[in-house]
Design a protein around this motif. Structure first.
Motif, PDB file in Angstrom:
ATOM      1  N   UNK A  16      55.879  -2.643  69.717  1.00 17.85           N
ATOM      2  CA  UNK A  16      55.646  -4.070  69.908  1.00 17.85           C
ATOM      3  C   UNK A  16      56.315  -4.892  68.817  1.00 17.85           C
ATOM      4  N   UNK A  17      56.501  -4.286  67.620  1.00 22.14           N
ATOM      5  CA  UNK A  17      57.194  -5.002  66.557  1.00 22.14           C
ATOM      6  C   UNK A  17      58.651  -5.239  66.929  1.00 22.14           C
ATOM      7  N   UNK A  18      59.288  -4.232  67.548  1.00 25.66           N
ATOM      8  CA  UNK A  18      60.679  -4.407  67.990  1.00 25.66           C
ATOM      9  C   UNK A  18      60.764  -5.402  69.146  1.00 25.66           C
ATOM     10  N   UNK A  19      59.758  -5.377  70.044  1.00 28.28           N
ATOM     11  CA  UNK A  19      59.725  -6.363  71.125  1.00 28.28           C
ATOM     12  C   UNK A  19      59.617  -7.776  70.572  1.00 28.28           C
ATOM     13  N   UNK A  20      58.844  -7.943  69.492  1.00 28.77           N
ATOM     14  CA  UNK A  20      58.710  -9.262  68.877  1.00 28.77           C
ATOM     15  C   UNK A  20      60.026  -9.731  68.275  1.00 28.77           C
ATOM     16  N   UNK A  21      60.778  -8.794  67.686  1.00 25.17           N
ATOM     17  CA  UNK A  21      62.086  -9.152  67.152  1.00 25.17           C
ATOM     18  C   UNK A  21      63.004  -9.638  68.268  1.00 25.17           C
ATOM     19  N   UNK A  57      44.170  -3.268  69.111  1.00 23.14           N
ATOM     20  CA  UNK A  57      45.272  -2.300  69.120  1.00 23.14           C
ATOM     21  C   UNK A  57      44.752  -0.887  69.239  1.00 23.14           C
ATOM     22  N   UNK A  58      45.468   0.075  68.684  1.00 23.74           N
ATOM     23  CA  UNK A  58      46.599  -0.045  67.755  1.00 23.74           C
ATOM     24  C   UNK A  58      47.932  -0.217  68.482  1.00 23.74           C
ATOM     25  N   UNK A  59      48.982  -0.491  67.691  1.00 21.66           N
ATOM     26  CA  UNK A  59      50.327  -0.677  68.206  1.00 21.66           C
ATOM     27  C   UNK A  59      51.313   0.058  67.307  1.00 21.66           C
ATOM     28  N   UNK A  60      52.527   0.183  67.811  1.00 24.01           N
ATOM     29  CA  UNK A  60      53.601   0.743  67.007  1.00 24.01           C
ATOM     30  C   UNK A  60      53.919   2.187  67.340  1.00 24.01           C
ATOM     31  N   UNK A  61      55.169   2.577  67.068  1.00 28.19           N
ATOM     32  CA  UNK A  61      55.653   3.926  67.372  1.00 28.19           C
ATOM     33  C   UNK A  61      56.453   4.499  66.207  1.00 28.19           C
ATOM     34  N   UNK A  62      55.982   4.202  65.033  1.00 23.03           N
ATOM     35  CA  UNK A  62      56.632   4.700  63.811  1.00 23.03           C
ATOM     36  C   UNK A  62      56.054   6.090  63.542  1.00 23.03           C
ATOM     37  N   UNK A  63      56.773   7.139  63.948  1.00 25.85           N
ATOM     38  CA  UNK A  63      56.228   8.493  63.981  1.00 25.85           C
ATOM     39  C   UNK A  63      57.252   9.487  63.450  1.00 25.85           C
ATOM     40  N   UNK A  64      56.942  10.147  62.318  1.00 30.48           N
ATOM     41  CA  UNK A  64      57.903  11.067  61.711  1.00 30.48           C
ATOM     42  C   UNK A  64      58.135  12.312  62.557  1.00 30.48           C
ATOM     43  N   UNK A  65      57.267  12.579  63.526  1.00 29.61           N
ATOM     44  CA  UNK A  65      57.468  13.749  64.377  1.00 29.61           C
ATOM     45  C   UNK A  65      58.639  13.585  65.332  1.00 29.61           C
ATOM     46  N   UNK A  66      59.198  12.407  65.360  1.00 36.41           N
ATOM     47  CA  UNK A  66      60.390  12.176  66.173  1.00 36.41           C
ATOM     48  C   UNK A  66      61.670  12.545  65.420  1.00 36.41           C
ATOM     49  N   UNK A  81      58.079 -10.638  76.708  1.00 34.96           N
ATOM     50  CA  UNK A  81      58.028  -9.724  75.573  1.00 34.96           C
ATOM     51  C   UNK A  81      56.811  -9.933  74.688  1.00 34.96           C
ATOM     52  N   UNK A  82      56.181 -11.092  74.728  1.00 39.14           N
ATOM     53  CA  UNK A  82      54.990 -11.313  73.900  1.00 39.14           C
ATOM     54  C   UNK A  82      53.718 -11.169  74.713  1.00 39.14           C
ATOM     55  N   UNK A  83      53.816 -10.524  75.882  1.00 42.73           N
ATOM     56  CA  UNK A  83      52.629 -10.293  76.704  1.00 42.73           C
ATOM     57  C   UNK A  83      51.771  -9.164  76.162  1.00 42.73           C
ATOM     58  N   UNK A  84      52.328  -8.336  75.245  1.00 44.08           N
ATOM     59  CA  UNK A  84      51.650  -7.193  74.610  1.00 44.08           C
ATOM     60  C   UNK A  84      51.222  -6.134  75.621  1.00 44.08           C
ATOM     61  N   UNK A  85      51.831  -6.099  76.793  1.00 46.70           N
ATOM     62  CA  UNK A  85      51.524  -5.049  77.764  1.00 46.70           C
ATOM     63  C   UNK A  85      52.079  -3.710  77.282  1.00 46.70           C
ATOM     64  N   UNK A  86      51.404  -2.603  77.581  1.00 41.59           N
ATOM     65  CA  UNK A  86      51.860  -1.291  77.088  1.00 41.59           C
ATOM     66  C   UNK A  86      53.282  -0.937  77.495  1.00 41.59           C
ATOM     67  N   UNK A  87      53.681  -1.274  78.731  1.00 43.30           N
ATOM     68  CA  UNK A  87      55.024  -0.895  79.160  1.00 43.30           C
ATOM     69  C   UNK A  87      56.100  -1.693  78.428  1.00 43.30           C
ATOM     70  N   UNK A  88      55.768  -2.906  77.983  1.00 50.75           N
ATOM     71  CA  UNK A  88      56.724  -3.672  77.176  1.00 50.75           C
ATOM     72  C   UNK A  88      56.949  -2.962  75.851  1.00 50.75           C
ATOM     73  N   UNK A  89      55.878  -2.488  75.225  1.00 54.74           N
ATOM     74  CA  UNK A  89      55.999  -1.743  73.977  1.00 54.74           C
ATOM     75  C   UNK A  89      56.805  -0.467  74.184  1.00 54.74           C
ATOM     76  N   UNK A  90      56.602   0.204  75.338  1.00 54.29           N
ATOM     77  CA  UNK A  90      57.342   1.437  75.614  1.00 54.29           C
ATOM     78  C   UNK A  90      58.829   1.149  75.786  1.00 54.29           C
TER      79      UNK A  90
END
Length: 446
Positions: free
Chosen positions: A75-80, A314-323, A61-70
């Protein structure tokens, strides 16, 4: 600019995958138990195998690979989840130590077991120290503070304190996991009668350690890094600094609400820290709103000056109001306003939905005038600026009243202190807001 189309929430895919792996390994161990194996010892080895599984996944989970973030919706949730799995894996080591017994334990295996457990426990305690108030009962906190400030511990804190030192030593986690893994290979008696147990254990450990080696070595060659330099450093208010970085060459492409790894050269050396981007993508400079939370951030305006070099990862994160849905509530607490500033500064047309933005801070909230100016330009954007020192603490009940009730179909986006957001999330769910419509950014994942 990259496409950042709305997505179906994926926050449950990663945890479901982890649960599936835990159950699958548990089935292999518990269904095919050898009849002549001591049950207590076998159960202890099972707990050890599950601990290695969880710790190996934590390394992935701390490999920071894109599919882990997906998989984990950021990536913040993966870190948690990395933190949760590491703690759970350590807890499972306790029954493993108490129950496992092997009279023929190898000298190397025994030494590796001690090294692995001692190292992992030490790193876990060190990770807990910055959050000690969340685990120590309130009546005991004065004693802890007195011990922390004792003269004999001051030098220890100077040597081992700080995010950079913590991060540097935290990167040795994989070495201690490797020690425990090899101990299991050498001394696990349950592997003698079942090849499937043995090979599944080898595969799990190899994958986790493989990701660890990748992160520490070749991953550095594939990092997306962009050169910047400090343009301005402005102290907005005591304890709150806004820093602007101008690109040297091609800047980073990002979407509003994302965060970046910021490498800054200060007067006392280089520092690395994740910060949420507060500017709009069309702005030439990257802006970060940074609160003094310890380490070098408490002296940022003294340590960093215009012209100093910086690197953005980066960048990282998926905090998006369009969702979100057609009715949205945005909630910011203190420095948690940063992603919302990026959203607001990015608005270049009418909003396709109604938004009520609640921004709470102790004292006059920073950026309040700018937020009100932006809100005045958009009929469907309603700003609620709260000075909690005068109006009291913002609550979920107040939010729901101000938006007219009817939580069904409401989307909530939150960023702020963890305790505040946890309380909001609990109360909003009880009020009828669907959990899939509650989104939060974990800016304190370290």
């Amino acid at each position: 600019m990259r496409s950042f189309a709305p997505r179906v929430p994926t926050r449950h895919i990663g945890p479901a995958t982890i649960m599936g792996l835990v159950v699958a390994q548990g089935s292999i161990w518990l269904i095919r138990r050898p009849p002549d194996e001591n049950f207590g010892s076998y159960l202890g080895q099972f707990f050890g195998a599950e601990a290695v599984l969880l710790l190996s996944v934590a390394l992935v989970l701390i490999s920071t690979l894109p599919w882990v973030e997906a998989w984990f919706d950021g990536i913040d949730r993966a870190a948690i989840w990395h933190r949760r799995l590491a703690i759970t894996g350590l807890v499972l080591l306790a029954p493993h130590i108490m129950l496992s017994s092997n009279p023929d334990v190898s000298e190397l295996g025994g030494a590796l077991a001690v090294i692995g457990i001692a190292g992992l426990v030490g790193l876990a305690l060190w990770a807990i120290l910055p959050r000690w108030q969340s685990v120590v009962p309130r009546p005991l906190r004065p004693a802890v503070i007195a011990a922390r400030d004792a003269r004999g511990l001051a030098a220890f804190r100077r040597i081992f304190g700080g995010y950079d030192r913590w991060r540097a030593l935290h990167r040795t986690t994989g070495l201690f996991v490797a020690a425990g893994f090899v101990h299991g290979v050498l001394d696990g008696t349950a592997f003698d009668t079942s090849p499937i147990r043995y090979w599944s254990y080898l595969a799990i450990g190899a994958v986790g350690l493989g990701f660890y080696v990748y992160r520490e070595l070749p991953a550095r060659l594939f990092q997306s890094l962009h050169d910047y330099q400090v343009a301005t450093v402005e102290e907005i208010e005591p304890g709150l600094v806004e820093i602007a970085l101008q690109p040297i060459g091609r800047g980073v492409d990002f979407m509003p609400g994302q965060f970046a790894m910021v490498y800054l050269e200060a007067k006392d050396g280089w520092h690395r820290h994740p910060f949420t981007i507060a500017s709009a993508p069309h702005d030439r400079d990257l802006r970060f709103t940074i609160k003094a939370l310890g380490d070098y951030t408490s002296r940022l305006h003294e340590l960093v000056e215009p012209g100093m070099p910086a690197v953005i990862g980066g960048p990282h994160g998926r905090f998006d109001h369009r969702r979100g849905t057609d009715r949205q509530v945005w909630i910011a607490g203190g420095v948690g306003v940063a992603p919302f500033l990026s959203w607001l500064r990015s608005l270049d047309g009418p909003l396709p939905y109604r938004v009520d933005f609640f921004y709470s801070a102790v004292g006059a909230p920073a950026f309040a005038d700018e937020i009100r100016t932006i809100a005045d330009r958009h009929d469907d954007l309603h700003a609620h600026i709260i000075d909690s020192s005068l109006e009291g603490r913002l609550t979920a009940e107040r939010v729901l009243v101000d938006v007219g009730g009817h939580p069904e179909g409401l989307s909530v986006f939150m960023c702020g202190p963890a305790a505040m957001l946890s309380a909001f999330e609990t109360r909003l769910r009880r009020a009828g807001v669907a959990s899939r419509h509650i989104h939060r950014e974990y800016f304190d994942w370290r």
